[in-house]
Enzyme design. Structure first.
Site, mmCIF file in Angstrom:
data_model
loop_
_atom_site.group_PDB
_atom_site.id
_atom_site.type_symbol
_atom_site.label_atom_id
_atom_site.label_comp_id
_atom_site.label_asym_id
_atom_site.label_seq_id
_atom_site.Cartn_x
_atom_site.Cartn_y
_atom_site.Cartn_z
ATOM 1 N N HIS A 57 0.837 -1.183 0.000
ATOM 2 C CA HIS A 57 0.000 0.000 0.000
ATOM 3 C C HIS A 57 0.882 1.246 0.000
ATOM 4 O O HIS A 57 2.071 1.189 0.327
ATOM 5 C CB HIS A 57 -0.905 0.006 1.234
ATOM 6 C CG HIS A 57 -1.963 -1.051 1.206
ATOM 7 N ND1 HIS A 57 -2.921 -1.163 2.183
ATOM 8 C CD2 HIS A 57 -2.221 -2.042 0.316
ATOM 9 C CE1 HIS A 57 -3.723 -2.177 1.905
ATOM 10 N NE2 HIS A 57 -3.317 -2.731 0.779
ATOM 11 N N GLU B 39 0.954 3.855 1.973
ATOM 12 C CA GLU B 39 1.491 4.218 3.287
ATOM 13 C C GLU B 39 2.682 3.338 3.670
ATOM 14 O O GLU B 39 3.642 3.811 4.287
ATOM 15 C CB GLU B 39 0.402 4.084 4.360
ATOM 16 C CG GLU B 39 -0.829 4.946 4.119
ATOM 17 C CD GLU B 39 -1.929 4.215 3.367
ATOM 18 O OE1 GLU B 39 -3.104 4.458 3.671
ATOM 19 O OE2 GLU B 39 -1.604 3.394 2.469
ATOM 20 N N CYS C 27 -6.471 1.464 5.702
ATOM 21 C CA CYS C 27 -7.150 0.262 6.172
ATOM 22 C C CYS C 27 -6.980 0.118 7.682
ATOM 23 O O CYS C 27 -5.945 0.451 8.245
ATOM 24 C CB CYS C 27 -6.621 -0.976 5.453
ATOM 25 S SG CYS C 27 -4.843 -1.278 5.644
ATOM 26 N N CYS D 50 -2.626 -0.320 7.737
ATOM 27 C CA CYS D 50 -1.963 0.953 7.450
ATOM 28 C C CYS D 50 -2.228 1.974 8.555
ATOM 29 O O CYS D 50 -1.368 2.804 8.859
ATOM 30 C CB CYS D 50 -2.431 1.499 6.104
ATOM 31 S SG CYS D 50 -1.730 0.594 4.696
ATOM 32 N N ALA E 122 -19.796 -10.912 -26.204
ATOM 33 C CA ALA E 122 -20.813 -10.813 -27.245
ATOM 34 C C ALA E 122 -21.980 -10.001 -26.693
ATOM 35 O O ALA E 122 -22.394 -10.212 -25.547
ATOM 36 C CB ALA E 122 -21.285 -12.204 -27.656
#
Length: 214
Positions: free
Chosen positions: A59, A61, A84, A94, A175
């Site tokens: 991350h 941080e 987080c 973090c 498709a």
């Protein structure tokens, strides 16, 4: 903007815009995680900056704090998305990482509704004694996590029309008469957050089924 402690200044906006720019440069490379930017500043001096690495880890941080070294104590962290508060891997969050490093203040652009943040990041930061401010340049930062939040809410990646696909996780190919919802659910399970397609029959089919974001 929701604040606790110091109020945002013009310098705050400058540093947050830099964090946003860092994250924008990483968009399309960080799925299944959102692109996040982090700038560490102390006494008006930028100590370190980082964005989420390709593949979503480390991350932002986790990269910026070690780069700043001991000078990070007492610094302000400008982060484009709420850090987080827990990790699916069981590793240190973090929010815990910033608090343990001695960061004094965290300015956040957008809150994260995912199970590993959803207020847990800001709560952990405040419980650790950090000043937390949210909402700075939130509208400018919204594009950074729009696909991630869309997948959290629907289980599917967001699909937009684009001419070149820049900043997207990949191109959605199917498709026009296929079961597009099932296809997108499958791609969401694979971790894709933000896909693109060109105008044409597929875009029309997605639009008719409410699966195209415009």
């Amino acid at each position: 903007m929701s604040t606790s402690g110091k109020s945002a200044s013009g310098d705050d906006a400058v540093h947050m815009r830099r964090a946003i720019d860092l994250a924008l440069a990483s968009m399309g490379e960080t799925w299944p995680n959102p692109a996040v930017g982090c700038v560490l500043v102390k006494d008006g001096v930028v100590l370190a900056e980082a964005a989420t690495a390709p593949g979503g880890r480390p991350h932002a941080e986790e990269q910026a704090v070690p780069a700043a070294g001991e000078a990070v104590k007492g610094a302000t962290a400008y982060v484009t998305l709420e850090p987080c508060g827990a990790r699916s891997s069981g590793r240190k969050s973090c929010a815990h990482f910033l608090a343990e490093a001695g960061v004094e203040r965290v300015v956040i652009a957008a809150l994260d509704p995912s199970p590993f943040a959803s207020g847990r990041g800001t709560e952990r930061l405040r419980q650790s004694g950090l000043t937390v401010e949210t909402g700075l340049l939130a509208e400018e930062a919204a594009v950074l996590c729009e696909g991630f939040l869309h997948r959290v809410e629907t289980g599917r990646p967001m699909v937009r029309v684009s001419h070149d696909g820049k900043g997207f996780d990949g191109r959605f190919v199917a498709a026009p008469r296929a079961d597009l919802t099932t296809e997108l659910n499958r791609l969401g399970e694979a971790g894709y957050t933000r896909l693109w397609t060109q105008e044409g029959e597929l875009a029309d089919a997605l639009r008719e089924q409410g699966l195209l974001t415009e």
